[in-house]
Design a protein around this motif. Structure first.
Motif, PDB file in Angstrom:
ATOM      1  N   ASN A  99      -1.108  56.082  56.104  1.00 32.76           N
ATOM      2  CA  ASN A  99      -0.543  57.008  55.133  1.00 32.76           C
ATOM      3  C   ASN A  99      -0.846  56.456  53.748  1.00 32.76           C
ATOM      4  OD1 ASN A  99       0.792  58.854  56.937  1.00 32.76           O
ATOM      5  ND2 ASN A  99       2.246  57.210  57.328  1.00 32.76           N
ATOM      6  N   LEU A 100      -0.919  57.339  52.759  1.00 31.48           N
ATOM      7  CA  LEU A 100      -1.132  56.866  51.409  1.00 31.48           C
ATOM      8  C   LEU A 100       0.026  55.978  50.986  1.00 31.48           C
ATOM      9  CD1 LEU A 100      -2.492  60.091  49.715  1.00 31.48           C
ATOM     10  CD2 LEU A 100      -3.788  58.066  50.405  1.00 31.48           C
ATOM     11  N   ASN A 101      -0.291  54.849  50.429  1.00 35.55           N
ATOM     12  CA  ASN A 101       0.718  53.907  49.977  1.00 35.55           C
ATOM     13  C   ASN A 101       1.302  54.431  48.670  1.00 35.55           C
ATOM     14  OD1 ASN A 101       2.256  51.724  49.337  1.00 35.55           O
ATOM     15  ND2 ASN A 101       0.613  50.228  49.476  1.00 35.55           N
ATOM     16  N   PRO A 102       2.601  54.719  48.637  1.00 33.10           N
ATOM     17  CA  PRO A 102       3.184  55.284  47.416  1.00 33.10           C
ATOM     18  C   PRO A 102       3.200  54.296  46.255  1.00 33.10           C
ATOM     19  CG  PRO A 102       4.883  54.807  49.017  1.00 33.10           C
ATOM     20  CD  PRO A 102       3.566  54.565  49.697  1.00 33.10           C
ATOM     21  N   ASP A 103       3.139  53.004  46.552  1.00 33.47           N
ATOM     22  CA  ASP A 103       3.173  51.999  45.501  1.00 33.47           C
ATOM     23  C   ASP A 103       2.143  50.918  45.807  1.00 33.47           C
ATOM     24  OD1 ASP A 103       3.702  50.251  43.471  1.00 33.47           O
ATOM     25  OD2 ASP A 103       5.721  49.749  44.134  1.00 33.47           O
ATOM     26  N   PRO A 104       0.906  51.099  45.324  1.00 36.85           N
ATOM     27  CA  PRO A 104      -0.151  50.129  45.631  1.00 36.85           C
ATOM     28  C   PRO A 104       0.203  48.705  45.235  1.00 36.85           C
ATOM     29  CG  PRO A 104      -1.094  52.095  44.653  1.00 36.85           C
ATOM     30  CD  PRO A 104       0.408  52.232  44.558  1.00 36.85           C
ATOM     31  N   ALA A 105       1.092  48.522  44.281  1.00 38.36           N
ATOM     32  CA  ALA A 105       1.464  47.170  43.864  1.00 38.36           C
ATOM     33  C   ALA A 105       2.199  46.418  44.969  1.00 38.36           C
ATOM     34  CB  ALA A 105       2.335  47.231  42.607  1.00 38.36           C
ATOM     35  N   THR A 106       2.788  47.157  45.921  1.00 41.07           N
ATOM     36  CA  THR A 106       3.527  46.485  46.995  1.00 41.07           C
ATOM     37  C   THR A 106       2.678  46.267  48.240  1.00 41.07           C
ATOM     38  OG1 THR A 106       4.337  48.551  47.960  1.00 41.07           O
ATOM     39  CG2 THR A 106       5.691  47.546  46.224  1.00 41.07           C
ATOM     40  N   ALA A 107       1.441  46.729  48.212  1.00 40.14           N
ATOM     41  CA  ALA A 107       0.576  46.570  49.395  1.00 40.14           C
ATOM     42  C   ALA A 107       0.326  45.095  49.661  1.00 40.14           C
ATOM     43  CB  ALA A 107      -0.744  47.290  49.177  1.00 40.14           C
ATOM     44  N   VAL A 108       0.409  44.725  50.912  1.00 42.00           N
ATOM     45  CA  VAL A 108       0.129  43.351  51.295  1.00 42.00           C
ATOM     46  C   VAL A 108      -1.381  43.166  51.310  1.00 42.00           C
ATOM     47  CG1 VAL A 108       0.383  41.626  53.113  1.00 42.00           C
ATOM     48  CG2 VAL A 108       2.241  43.226  52.627  1.00 42.00           C
ATOM     49  N   ARG A 109      -1.847  42.095  50.758  1.00 38.94           N
ATOM     50  CA  ARG A 109      -3.279  41.846  50.626  1.00 38.94           C
ATOM     51  C   ARG A 109      -3.899  41.322  51.912  1.00 38.94           C
ATOM     52  NH1 ARG A 109      -3.759  45.295  47.242  1.00 38.94           N
ATOM     53  NH2 ARG A 109      -2.970  44.930  45.208  1.00 38.94           N
ATOM     54  N   PRO A 110      -5.218  41.339  51.973  1.00 40.43           N
ATOM     55  CA  PRO A 110      -5.934  40.864  53.160  1.00 40.43           C
ATOM     56  C   PRO A 110      -5.435  39.508  53.625  1.00 40.43           C
ATOM     57  CG  PRO A 110      -7.469  41.762  51.568  1.00 40.43           C
ATOM     58  CD  PRO A 110      -6.107  41.754  50.911  1.00 40.43           C
ATOM     59  N   GLY A 111      -5.362  39.369  54.954  1.00 42.91           N
ATOM     60  CA  GLY A 111      -4.894  38.121  55.534  1.00 42.91           C
ATOM     61  C   GLY A 111      -3.392  38.081  55.694  1.00 42.91           C
ATOM     62  N   ARG A 112      -2.701  39.074  55.160  1.00 44.39           N
ATOM     63  CA  ARG A 112      -1.245  39.090  55.229  1.00 44.39           C
ATOM     64  C   ARG A 112      -0.722  40.348  55.910  1.00 44.39           C
ATOM     65  NH1 ARG A 112      -2.369  37.221  50.009  1.00 44.39           N
ATOM     66  NH2 ARG A 112      -1.880  35.032  49.781  1.00 44.39           N
ATOM     67  N   GLY A 113      -1.600  41.059  56.581  1.00 47.46           N
ATOM     68  CA  GLY A 113      -1.186  42.245  57.306  1.00 47.46           C
ATOM     69  C   GLY A 113      -1.350  43.504  56.509  1.00 47.46           C
ATOM     70  N   ARG A 114      -0.732  44.543  56.953  1.00 45.90           N
ATOM     71  CA  ARG A 114      -0.523  45.786  56.267  1.00 45.90           C
ATOM     72  C   ARG A 114      -1.626  46.794  56.374  1.00 45.90           C
ATOM     73  NH1 ARG A 114       3.521  47.307  52.510  1.00 45.90           N
ATOM     74  NH2 ARG A 114       3.477  49.474  52.978  1.00 45.90           N
ATOM     75  N   TRP A 115      -2.534  46.971  56.991  1.00 48.87           N
ATOM     76  CA  TRP A 115      -3.353  48.163  57.051  1.00 48.87           C
ATOM     77  C   TRP A 115      -3.576  48.421  58.507  1.00 48.87           C
ATOM     78  CZ3 TRP A 115      -8.378  50.325  57.727  1.00 48.87           C
ATOM     79  CH2 TRP A 115      -8.512  51.568  57.133  1.00 48.87           C
TER      80      TRP A 115
END
Length: 135
Positions: free
Chosen positions: A113-129
Motif C-alpha cells: 500500500n502507499l506509505n502515507p508518511d515516507p519519513a517513517t518507512a523503514v530503510r533497507p536491511g530493517r524490514g518493511r516492504w
C-alpha cells in the motif's frame, strides 16, 4: 527471460521477467505507484478482476524476489525517469539500483500500500516492504 501473462489492462498483456532481477511490466502497471492496486487504479480496457489479479501476482513476485526491480512502460515519475535514463546509458548502475529500491521502500508499506508518511518507512536491511520483516 520468462514471459508472464498479466492481462487486465488489455487482453493478452504480458510482463517479462529477466534474470529474476527485473520485471518489465509493460502495460500491466503504468507507474510504480500502480503496485498499490487497492489505492491506485490504471485505465484498463480489459477485465477489472484480471487486472487486479495481475498486479497481485506482481506483488507476490516482489515478496518472493526481494531484489526484483520493476520497470513499467509509462512511468513519468522520478522513479521511471531515473531508471530509463540509466537504461539509455546502457546499464543501471549500482547507485541507480540502490536508489530505486530505497524509493520503493519509502513509497510502499509491507502490504504494497502507499506509505502515507515516507519519513517513517523503514530503510533497507530493517524490514518493511513486501516480504521484508524486521529481524
Amino acid at each position: 527471460m520468462l514471459a508472464l501473462p498479466t492481462p487486465g489492462h488489455s487482453p493478452g498483456s504480458t510482463s517479462v521477467l529477466v534474470d529474476h532481477r527485473f520485471l518489465l511490466t509493460r502495460d500491466a502497471m503504468y507507474t510504480i505507484h500502480h503496485l498499490a492496486v487497492d489505492q491506485v487504479r490504471a485505465i484498463q480496457t480489459g477485465d477489472q478482476a484480471q487486472y487486479v489479479d495481475s498486479v497481485r501476482r506482481i506483488q507476490w513476485l516482489c515478496r518472493a524476489l526481494p531484489e526484483l526491480l520493476i520497470l513499467t512502460a509509462h512511468d513519468h515519475t522520478e522513479y521511471g525517469w531515473r531508471l530509463i535514463a540509466g537504461l539509455v546509458d546502457g546499464e543501471l548502475s549500482d547507485e541507480d539500483l540502490s536508489w530505486a529500491k530505497s524509493y520503493e521502500w519509502a513509497t510502499f508499506d509491507e502490504l504494497a500500500n502507499l506509505n502515507p508518511d515516507p519519513a517513517t518507512a523503514v530503510r533497507p536491511g530493517r524490514g518493511r516492504w513486501p516480504g521484508r520483516h524486521a529481524g
